[in-house]
Design a protein around this motif. Structure first.
Motif, mmCIF file in Angstrom:
data_model
loop_
_atom_site.group_PDB
_atom_site.id
_atom_site.type_symbol
_atom_site.label_atom_id
_atom_site.label_comp_id
_atom_site.label_asym_id
_atom_site.label_seq_id
_atom_site.Cartn_x
_atom_site.Cartn_y
_atom_site.Cartn_z
ATOM 1 N N MET A 1 0.847 -1.208 0.000
ATOM 2 C CA MET A 1 0.000 0.000 0.000
ATOM 3 C C MET A 1 0.875 1.247 0.000
ATOM 4 N N ASN A 2 0.464 2.249 -0.781
ATOM 5 C CA ASN A 2 1.219 3.504 -0.814
ATOM 6 C C ASN A 2 0.593 4.484 0.195
ATOM 7 N N ASP A 3 1.177 4.530 1.419
ATOM 8 C CA ASP A 3 0.600 5.343 2.503
ATOM 9 C C ASP A 3 0.482 6.817 2.138
ATOM 10 N N GLU A 4 1.512 7.310 1.423
ATOM 11 C CA GLU A 4 1.510 8.753 1.092
ATOM 12 C C GLU A 4 0.370 9.103 0.157
ATOM 13 N N LYS A 5 0.133 8.235 -0.826
ATOM 14 C CA LYS A 5 -0.951 8.519 -1.775
ATOM 15 C C LYS A 5 -2.314 8.445 -1.071
ATOM 16 N N VAL A 6 -2.468 7.470 -0.168
ATOM 17 C CA VAL A 6 -3.745 7.349 0.569
ATOM 18 C C VAL A 6 -3.933 8.584 1.463
ATOM 19 N N ALA A 7 -2.844 9.056 2.083
ATOM 20 C CA ALA A 7 -2.944 10.258 2.934
ATOM 21 C C ALA A 7 -3.341 11.482 2.107
ATOM 22 N N ARG A 8 -2.857 11.541 0.859
ATOM 23 C CA ARG A 8 -3.248 12.674 -0.005
ATOM 24 C C ARG A 8 -4.730 12.605 -0.363
ATOM 25 N N VAL A 9 -5.231 11.387 -0.562
ATOM 26 C CA VAL A 9 -6.677 11.230 -0.837
ATOM 27 C C VAL A 9 -7.467 11.673 0.394
ATOM 28 N N GLU A 10 -6.995 11.267 1.583
ATOM 29 C CA GLU A 10 -7.683 11.667 2.822
ATOM 30 C C GLU A 10 -7.779 13.195 2.917
ATOM 31 N N ALA A 11 -6.653 13.874 2.670
ATOM 32 C CA ALA A 11 -6.650 15.347 2.763
ATOM 33 C C ALA A 11 -7.621 15.947 1.749
ATOM 34 N N TRP A 12 -7.675 15.346 0.568
ATOM 35 C CA TRP A 12 -8.571 15.847 -0.485
ATOM 36 C C TRP A 12 -10.037 15.654 -0.075
ATOM 37 N N VAL A 13 -10.340 14.487 0.527
ATOM 38 C CA VAL A 13 -11.719 14.235 0.971
ATOM 39 C C VAL A 13 -12.110 15.262 2.033
ATOM 40 N N ARG A 14 -11.209 15.505 2.989
ATOM 41 C CA ARG A 14 -11.528 16.468 4.059
ATOM 42 C C ARG A 14 -11.870 17.831 3.493
ATOM 43 N N GLU A 15 -11.208 18.199 2.414
ATOM 44 C CA GLU A 15 -11.456 19.521 1.813
ATOM 45 C C GLU A 15 -12.666 19.552 0.905
ATOM 46 N N ASN A 16 -12.953 18.419 0.252
ATOM 47 C CA ASN A 16 -13.917 18.479 -0.855
ATOM 48 C C ASN A 16 -15.249 17.775 -0.641
ATOM 49 N N MET A 17 -15.400 16.991 0.460
ATOM 50 C CA MET A 17 -16.667 16.263 0.565
ATOM 51 C C MET A 17 -17.834 17.210 0.880
ATOM 52 N N LEU A 18 -19.022 16.841 0.408
ATOM 53 C CA LEU A 18 -20.220 17.607 0.752
ATOM 54 C C LEU A 18 -20.643 17.183 2.151
ATOM 55 N N SER A 19 -20.727 18.159 3.067
ATOM 56 C CA SER A 19 -21.049 17.842 4.452
ATOM 57 C C SER A 19 -22.357 18.516 4.830
ATOM 58 N N ASP A 20 -23.179 17.825 5.641
ATOM 59 C CA ASP A 20 -24.375 18.494 6.149
ATOM 60 C C ASP A 20 -24.118 19.028 7.556
ATOM 61 N N GLY A 21 -22.867 18.902 8.013
ATOM 62 C CA GLY A 21 -22.480 19.505 9.286
ATOM 63 C C GLY A 21 -22.807 18.669 10.513
ATOM 64 N N GLY A 22 -23.294 17.430 10.348
ATOM 65 C CA GLY A 22 -23.636 16.642 11.535
ATOM 66 C C GLY A 22 -23.730 15.145 11.290
ATOM 67 N N ALA A 23 -24.555 14.729 10.309
ATOM 68 C CA ALA A 23 -24.750 13.292 10.081
ATOM 69 C C ALA A 23 -23.801 12.775 9.002
ATOM 70 N N HIS A 24 -23.680 13.547 7.925
ATOM 71 C CA HIS A 24 -22.722 13.222 6.856
ATOM 72 C C HIS A 24 -21.618 14.247 6.924
ATOM 73 N N ASP A 25 -20.575 13.946 7.634
ATOM 74 C CA ASP A 25 -19.482 14.916 7.705
ATOM 75 C C ASP A 25 -18.171 14.152 7.768
ATOM 76 N N TRP A 26 -17.066 14.886 7.823
ATOM 77 C CA TRP A 26 -15.771 14.228 7.825
ATOM 78 C C TRP A 26 -15.638 13.264 9.007
ATOM 79 N N LEU A 55 -12.807 6.103 2.563
ATOM 80 C CA LEU A 55 -12.558 7.552 2.533
ATOM 81 C C LEU A 55 -13.450 8.263 1.515
ATOM 82 N N LEU A 56 -13.702 7.597 0.391
ATOM 83 C CA LEU A 56 -14.421 8.278 -0.693
ATOM 84 C C LEU A 56 -15.930 8.010 -0.686
#
Ligand code: ADP
Ligand code: NI
Length: 223
Positions: A1-26, A55-56
């Motif tokens: 497993m490429n840990d660095e690439k997975v960590a970059r995906v994690e950072a991208w999800v934290r920035e880009n996911m649609l959140s409702d602020g409570g039930a569907h959030d990071w 993550l996705l």
């Protein structure tokens, strides 16, 4: 497993996911990732694929993006391709996001799913059960302005079926979905964790029924 690439995906999800602020959030995604990671270890699943699916999985929930059930898969495909994940991984992650959007539909034969999809689906269900599940369902329904329940009499859980299901209330969601989720687990680790969380949720619901009907006042008279 490429840990660095997975960590970059994690950072991208934290920035880009649609959140409702409570039930569907990071924080929901983070819990699903932690559960799925532990389950993948127990079940001997491919770790990178499991983590990427977890993550996705809520990157663009159709309930928050105007009803588009294909957007999440397209976003994941583009992001993973840009970072040169291998083609099989890209396909498996984006296909999971497509099918999980429709996973309640009867046409899905989930027994044929890859183990990693089953694990992430179970982890997602686990976060809708137990104490966290109770907190999320009331948060979600309150956010939408739904009442807890709409009748002064609340029957025991065993008699809920149609009567509670027909109401537009938070308790209807328990009847339609949450109290059945533990029977839909696809992995043995999901079933093991699910039973304990189901029991905690059921204890809560039984307590709610008792207090809703003020049945506990009988104890005052006995004392
Ligand atoms: P996920 O997308 O994480 O698999 P869902 O979208 O089904 O899960 O639900 C996310 C959370 O919102 C869950 O905790 C669920 O109980 C709650 N929820 C979903 N639909 C409803 C509803 N109609 N009423 C109340 N809560 C809901
Ligand atoms: Ni989810």
């Amino acid at each position: 497993m490429n840990d660095e690439k997975v960590a970059r995906v994690e950072a991208w999800v934290r920035e880009n996911m649609l959140s409702d602020g409570g039930a569907h959030d990071w924080l929901h995604v983070d819990r699903v990732r932690l559960l799925a990671e532990a389950m993948a270890r127990t079940e001997g699943a491919r770790m990178e694929l499991t983590l990427l699916c977890a993550l996705l999985h809520d990157i663009s929930d159709y309930k928050l993006n105007g009803g588009d059930r294909t957007k999440a898969a397209a976003m994941a495909r583009q992001r993973l391709t840009e970072d040169r994940f291998d083609a099989q991984t890209v396909d498996l992650v984006s296909d999971y996001l497509t099918v999980s959007g429709f996973s309640q539909s009867a046409s899905q034969d989930r027994s044929q799913w890859p183990l990693e999809w089953k694990i992430v689906q179970d982890a997602d269900y686990l976060d809708a059960l137990g104490a966290v599940g109770v907190a999320r369902v009331f948060w979600f329904a309150g956010h939408r302005g739904e009442p807890i329940y709409s009748d002064p009499e609340l029957p025991p859980v065993g008699e809920w079926s149609d009567r509670v299901k027909r109401t537009r209330s938070t308790l209807a969601h328990f009847e339609k979905k949450l109290l059945r989720l533990h029977d839909s687990m696809l992995t043995s680790s999901g079933r093991a964790l699910g039973e304990a969380r189901h029991k905690r949720m059921l204890d809560f619901v039984n307590g709610l029924v008792e207090e809703w009907n003020c049945h506990d006042v009988a104890k005052l008279e006995q004392s």
